[in-house]
Design a protein around this motif. Structure first.
Motif, PDB file in Angstrom:
ATOM      1  N   GLU A 323     -50.284   2.045  90.520  1.00 56.13           N
ATOM      2  CA  GLU A 323     -51.201   1.785  90.147  1.00 56.13           C
ATOM      3  C   GLU A 323     -51.755   0.777  88.803  1.00 56.13           C
ATOM      4  N   PHE A 324     -50.623   0.456  88.483  1.00 56.24           N
ATOM      5  CA  PHE A 324     -50.955  -0.633  87.600  1.00 56.24           C
ATOM      6  C   PHE A 324     -50.818  -2.300  87.903  1.00 56.24           C
ATOM      7  N   TYR A 325     -50.560  -1.926  89.454  1.00 51.26           N
ATOM      8  CA  TYR A 325     -50.688  -3.660  90.156  1.00 51.26           C
ATOM      9  C   TYR A 325     -51.924  -3.337  90.744  1.00 51.26           C
ATOM     10  N   GLU A 326     -52.842  -2.680  91.141  1.00 52.59           N
ATOM     11  CA  GLU A 326     -53.497  -2.327  91.864  1.00 52.59           C
ATOM     12  C   GLU A 326     -54.613  -2.296  91.292  1.00 52.59           C
ATOM     13  N   PHE A 327     -54.804  -2.234  89.818  1.00 46.82           N
ATOM     14  CA  PHE A 327     -56.059  -2.371  88.613  1.00 46.82           C
ATOM     15  C   PHE A 327     -55.191  -4.654  89.038  1.00 46.82           C
ATOM     16  N   LEU A 328     -53.921  -4.809  88.895  1.00 46.03           N
ATOM     17  CA  LEU A 328     -54.641  -6.175  88.277  1.00 46.03           C
ATOM     18  C   LEU A 328     -54.506  -7.481  89.801  1.00 46.03           C
ATOM     19  N   LYS A 329     -54.881  -6.287  91.124  1.00 43.29           N
ATOM     20  CA  LYS A 329     -56.006  -7.344  91.577  1.00 43.29           C
ATOM     21  C   LYS A 329     -57.135  -7.609  91.097  1.00 43.29           C
ATOM     22  N   ASP A 330     -57.735  -6.928  90.598  1.00 35.32           N
ATOM     23  CA  ASP A 330     -59.437  -7.786  90.130  1.00 35.32           C
ATOM     24  C   ASP A 330     -59.339  -8.321  88.525  1.00 35.32           C
ATOM     25  N   ILE A 331     -58.207  -8.597  88.425  1.00 35.79           N
ATOM     26  CA  ILE A 331     -57.911 -10.208  87.592  1.00 35.79           C
ATOM     27  C   ILE A 331     -57.349 -11.104  87.774  1.00 35.79           C
ATOM     28  N   ASN A 332     -58.307 -11.628  86.747  1.00 33.80           N
ATOM     29  CA  ASN A 332     -58.278 -13.048  87.795  1.00 33.80           C
ATOM     30  C   ASN A 332     -57.378 -14.746  87.198  1.00 33.80           C
ATOM     31  N   PHE A 333     -56.152 -14.307  86.229  1.00 34.07           N
ATOM     32  CA  PHE A 333     -55.794 -14.725  86.194  1.00 34.07           C
ATOM     33  C   PHE A 333     -53.863 -14.760  86.370  1.00 34.07           C
ATOM     34  N   ASP A 334     -53.404 -15.609  85.964  1.00 33.12           N
ATOM     35  CA  ASP A 334     -52.299 -15.540  86.528  1.00 33.12           C
ATOM     36  C   ASP A 334     -50.610 -15.090  85.762  1.00 33.12           C
ATOM     37  N   PHE A 335     -50.163 -13.763  85.305  1.00 33.99           N
ATOM     38  CA  PHE A 335     -49.502 -13.136  84.388  1.00 33.99           C
ATOM     39  C   PHE A 335     -48.205 -13.495  84.980  1.00 33.99           C
ATOM     40  N   ASP A 336     -47.216 -13.735  83.899  1.00 31.72           N
ATOM     41  CA  ASP A 336     -45.156 -14.124  84.609  1.00 31.72           C
ATOM     42  C   ASP A 336     -44.994 -12.686  84.243  1.00 31.72           C
ATOM     43  N   ARG A 343     -42.936   0.728  77.842  1.00 21.94           N
ATOM     44  CA  ARG A 343     -42.757   1.714  76.770  1.00 21.94           C
ATOM     45  C   ARG A 343     -43.649   3.004  77.118  1.00 21.94           C
ATOM     46  N   GLU A 344     -42.742   3.854  77.317  1.00 19.41           N
ATOM     47  CA  GLU A 344     -42.762   5.522  77.517  1.00 19.41           C
ATOM     48  C   GLU A 344     -44.375   5.459  77.648  1.00 19.41           C
ATOM     49  N   ASP A 345     -44.617   4.618  79.039  1.00 18.36           N
ATOM     50  CA  ASP A 345     -45.996   4.833  79.079  1.00 18.36           C
ATOM     51  C   ASP A 345     -46.925   3.830  79.441  1.00 18.36           C
ATOM     52  N   LYS A 346     -46.416   3.393  78.339  1.00 23.06           N
ATOM     53  CA  LYS A 346     -47.595   2.169  77.622  1.00 23.06           C
ATOM     54  C   LYS A 346     -47.026   1.225  77.914  1.00 23.06           C
ATOM     55  N   ILE A 347     -47.982  -0.172  79.008  1.00 23.80           N
ATOM     56  CA  ILE A 347     -47.368  -1.584  79.122  1.00 23.80           C
ATOM     57  C   ILE A 347     -48.308  -2.588  78.648  1.00 23.80           C
TER      58      ILE A 347
END
Length: 455
Positions: A323-336, A343-347
């Protein structure tokens, strides 16, 4: 204002013929200041859109005076983190400390965060800012300001300087110590400080400052810079504290601070001190349009025998929910991806620097992106504030002069005037992010953080 007789007698003794000019400032109106957050907007762009009358603060590149009749904290641009409301003299320490991109920076006594937000702007998303306050309640206020101003590379700690020193020996390139003090320079701004001065006194703070500055010195890398400041006039808390550091840590020297109009030199004669204390700077309310402040810029001698160590973040890729990676599809910069932490369901997204993650109280470690709730990803308020308009595919841009932006900031549902595809949207005011919303048909379900709502 009725000043304590003990304080007034001491100021008469120190200032002599200047004392009447100083005393007269209590009849004057204090100055309001805002500092532009250059992480989000340039000063040139801000001047074009600023909704109230401003004029430049001569000694602060991104600082402006505003009329006290205006209410900059009651404008949507404030909620977008475009500026920080700060007393003009208090802007000086973070302005003077030269930060280079990639630096590891410590703001040791940081709450509520005015100086930290400027240090972070200078880092421009690189390196790391460890921003600390010993008070738990004040550290929470610090957290809000770090998030509001879109800072992605901060770690917020809640420790005393003795504990931090054990974890960060000779770790930081730059350190700012805006030390707790008796507050004499702020008597005009806040009369309640006078009562604290009468209860605690100069001596209490003087001893505390000597301990703090030595601990800070031990956390500074060889060749690093330390900026010490207070908002008090007492030489025991200023020149005497610096002399104490120089005596105890002879590998430190006082650097010149560029003198601006209205700045005054340090006064070593007030403590029978060494001549180089004149390189310190005093800001007096009868000489500048601001309150009282003291500053000293110090350098730690560079020791070529100390080898540089690898301190970039070394992590391992963690498995995160789809679900997190699905959300990142709308983000326009690269994360490392090696810097993601669960940590306990928090990213979180860690800064690009190794830091201890156990043994010290960390209020927020890195950029909080959101959490997994019942197999769905809920992006955080801080994630929204750390983005720019071009960083997310789905945008709803509100007009600062229209009522919808206030409804949004009050956490109310908004009916849209046209159809949008369903899903998450970054809600902006004239291109500057405010938070999240979720569209269903023509209804915007408000996801603004409730604790930040417009009151």
């Amino acid at each position: 204002m009725n000043l304590p007789k003990k304080f007034e007698d001491r100021m008469m003794e120190l200032l002599k013929e200047e004392f009447p000019l100083y005393k007269k400032t209590f009849e004057d109106t204090r100055y309001g200041g805002i500092r532009v957050n250059t992480l989000k907007i340039s000063t040139e762009e801000f001047e074009k859109i600023c909704p109230f009358e401003i004029r430049k603060i001569p000694w602060i590149p991104n600082g402006y005076f505003y009329n006290l009749s205006d209410q900059p904290a009651k404008h949507p641009y404030y909620y977008a983190g475009l500026y920080y409301i700060q007393e003009p003299s208090a802007m000086t320490p973070a302005s003077i400390l030269e930060i280079e991109e990639g630096d590891k920076v410590l703001d040791l006594c940081a709450a509520p965060g005015g100086k930290s937000t400027e240090l972070a702007a200078k880092l421009n998303g690189t390196g790391i800012l460890v921003t600390n306050d010993i008070s738990n309640s004040r550290a929470k206020a610090l957290l809000k300001n770090v998030e509001l101003y879109g800072i992605r590379n901060a770690v917020i700690t809640n420790e005393d300087s003795v504990k931090l020193k054990k974890f960060f020996p000779e770790f930081f390139d730059k350190i700012l110590v805006d030390a707790p003090c008796s507050g004499e320079g702020m008597f005009r701004k806040d009369a309640t400080i006078v009562k604290n001065w009468e209860n605690q006194g100069v001596e209490y703070y003087s001893e505390l400052q000597k301990e703090i500055i030595l601990n800070a010195a031990d956390m500074l890398k060889p060749g690093g810079m330390l900026l010490y400041s207070t908002c008090t006039f007492s030489p025991e808390e200023n020149e005497a504290t610096i002399e104490h550091l120089l005596n105890e840590r002879p590998d430190f020297s006082i650097e010149e601070i560029p003198m601006k109009e209205g700045f005054a030199t340090g006064r070593p004669e007030w403590i029978n001190g060494r001549e180089d204390l004149k390189r310190c700077v005093r800001l007096w309310p009868h000489k500048i349009e601001g309150e009282g402040h003291f500053l000293a810029l110090l350098r730690k001698k560079k020791d070529s025998l100390i080898e540089a160590t690898e301190d970039r973040y070394i992590g391992k890729k963690v498995k995160l929910p789809e679900e997190f990676y699905e959300f990142l599809k709308d983000i326009n910069f690269d994360f490392d991806e090696d810097r993601f932490v669960l940590r306990e369901d928090k990213i979180y997204y860690n800064p690009d620097v190794n830091i201890p993650d156990k043994g010290i109280r960390i209020i927020r470690g890195g950029f909080f992106l959101g959490e997994i709730k019942k197999k769905r990803f809920e992006p955080s308020q801080s994630f929204a504030m750390g983005l720019s308009k071009v960083d997310f595919n789905n945008i709803i841009d509100l007009d600062s002069k229209e009522n919808d932006v206030i409804k949004y900031l009050k956490c109310e549902t908004i009916e849209l005037n046209k159809e949008h595809k369903n899903g998450w949207y970054l809600i902006c005011v004239e291109g500057y992010p405010l938070g999240w919303g979720k569209v269903i048909g023509q209804t915007l379900k408000n996801k603004y953080q409730a604790g930040w709502r417009w009151l």
